[in-house]
Design a protein around this motif. Structure first.
Motif, short mmCIF file in Angstrom:
data_model
loop_
_atom_site.label_atom_id
_atom_site.label_comp_id
_atom_site.label_asym_id
_atom_site.label_seq_id
_atom_site.Cartn_x
_atom_site.Cartn_y
_atom_site.Cartn_z
N THR A 22 -10.12 6.76 27.74
CA THR A 22 -10.49 8.01 28.43
C THR A 22 -10.77 7.74 29.91
OG1 THR A 22 -11.46 8.89 26.42
CG2 THR A 22 -12.15 9.92 28.47
N ARG A 56 -6.71 11.77 28.83
CA ARG A 56 -6.89 11.33 27.44
C ARG A 56 -5.61 11.66 26.68
NH1 ARG A 56 -11.57 11.00 24.54
NH2 ARG A 56 -10.59 12.09 22.80
N ASN A 106 -6.96 5.03 19.50
CA ASN A 106 -7.09 6.08 18.49
C ASN A 106 -5.78 6.84 18.30
OD1 ASN A 106 -9.71 5.34 18.05
ND2 ASN A 106 -10.57 6.86 19.46
N HIS A 183 -18.56 -1.61 23.52
CA HIS A 183 -17.25 -0.95 23.48
C HIS A 183 -16.28 -1.58 24.49
CE1 HIS A 183 -14.77 2.38 22.10
NE2 HIS A 183 -14.53 2.78 23.33
C1 MLT Z 1 -12.22 9.04 21.63
O1 MLT Z 1 -12.56 10.15 21.97
O2 MLT Z 1 -11.04 8.73 21.44
C2 MLT Z 1 -13.30 8.05 21.43
O3 MLT Z 1 -14.54 8.66 21.49
C3 MLT Z 1 -13.20 6.92 22.39
C4 MLT Z 1 -13.34 7.40 23.80
O4 MLT Z 1 -12.36 7.75 24.39
O5 MLT Z 1 -14.46 7.42 24.32
#
Ligand code: MLT
Length: 200
Positions: A22, A56, A106, A183
């Motif tokens: 992100t 994102r 993800n 993280h």
């Molecule tokens: C997400 O939203 O994919 C996870 O919370 C990881 C992040 O991007 O912070």
């Protein structure tokens, strides 16, 4: 999708699909590809969603709470982009190795959860379980590296173990590597991923 493509020197090598976290861009993970295999192609993609200006790969409702409908739509969009990019840049669609961090890991996980032939292998740095309660495709023959944190505040150790089990139950071979730097994507984790890749 906005992206960078770099052709590698050895056509038998895979194409690394780089997927940033992100607020990142398609520039962020370029150095990682070089750490893993200098001769591979690189396809580095920018996420199509903006959260307060931060790129994102799919929308979320809160930290760690995904917008499932958007996740599904964006996963399809990325999978179709991979088809187009393989045509446009002339690389082997069946030899893509994802390298993703956080949100990028993800969506890479989501590609594996939804599409049997999207990826050949994946290096997932600090991923979460993208969706629960669905049947995964047959992932026999796929190799997945998970870099996780014992003290990752965004992804619990239990969730990392869950992801490993879900992928293994679908037939994938999974290596779960632990660090204790929250993280963060540490150099130790990158080196461990490179070693794993070189032993495939
Ligand atoms: C997400 O939203 O994919 C996870 O919370 C990881 C992040 O991007 O912070």
């Amino acid at each position: 999708m906005q992206h960078i493509f770099q052709k590698g020197d050895d056509p038998s090598k895979p194409t690394f699909l780089l997927l940033h976290g992100t607020g990142g861009t398609e520039q962020d993970l370029l150095p990682l590809a070089g750490e893993i295999d200098k001769e591979a192609n690189v396809l580095s993609v920018r996420g199509n969603v903006a959260e307060n200006g931060m790129p994102r790969f799919f929308k979320r409702l809160a930290e760690g709470v995904f917008d499932e409908a958007d996740l599904i739509t964006r996963t399809t969009e990325l999978n179709e982009f991979l088809d187009e990019a393989a045509e446009e840049h002339g690389f082997d669609r069946d030899n893509i190795v994802a390298v993703g961090y956080s949100n990028g890991a993800n969506i890479a996980g989501s590609l594996l959860f939804h599409y049997q032939h999207a990826l050949r292998a994946a290096i997932l740095h600090h991923p979460m379980v993208p969706r629960r309660g669905i049947e995964l495709p047959d992932l026999s023959g796929k190799n997945v590296f998970i870099g996780a944190g014992t003290n990752d505040p965004i992804c619990s150790a239990e969730e990392s173990e869950d992801l490993k089990s879900l992928l293994e139950n679908a037939g994938a071979r999974v290596e779960l590597h632990w660090e204790n730097m929250g993280h963060q994507l540490s150099m130790g984790e990158v080196k461990a991923a490179a070693e794993w890749y070189n032993n495939l």
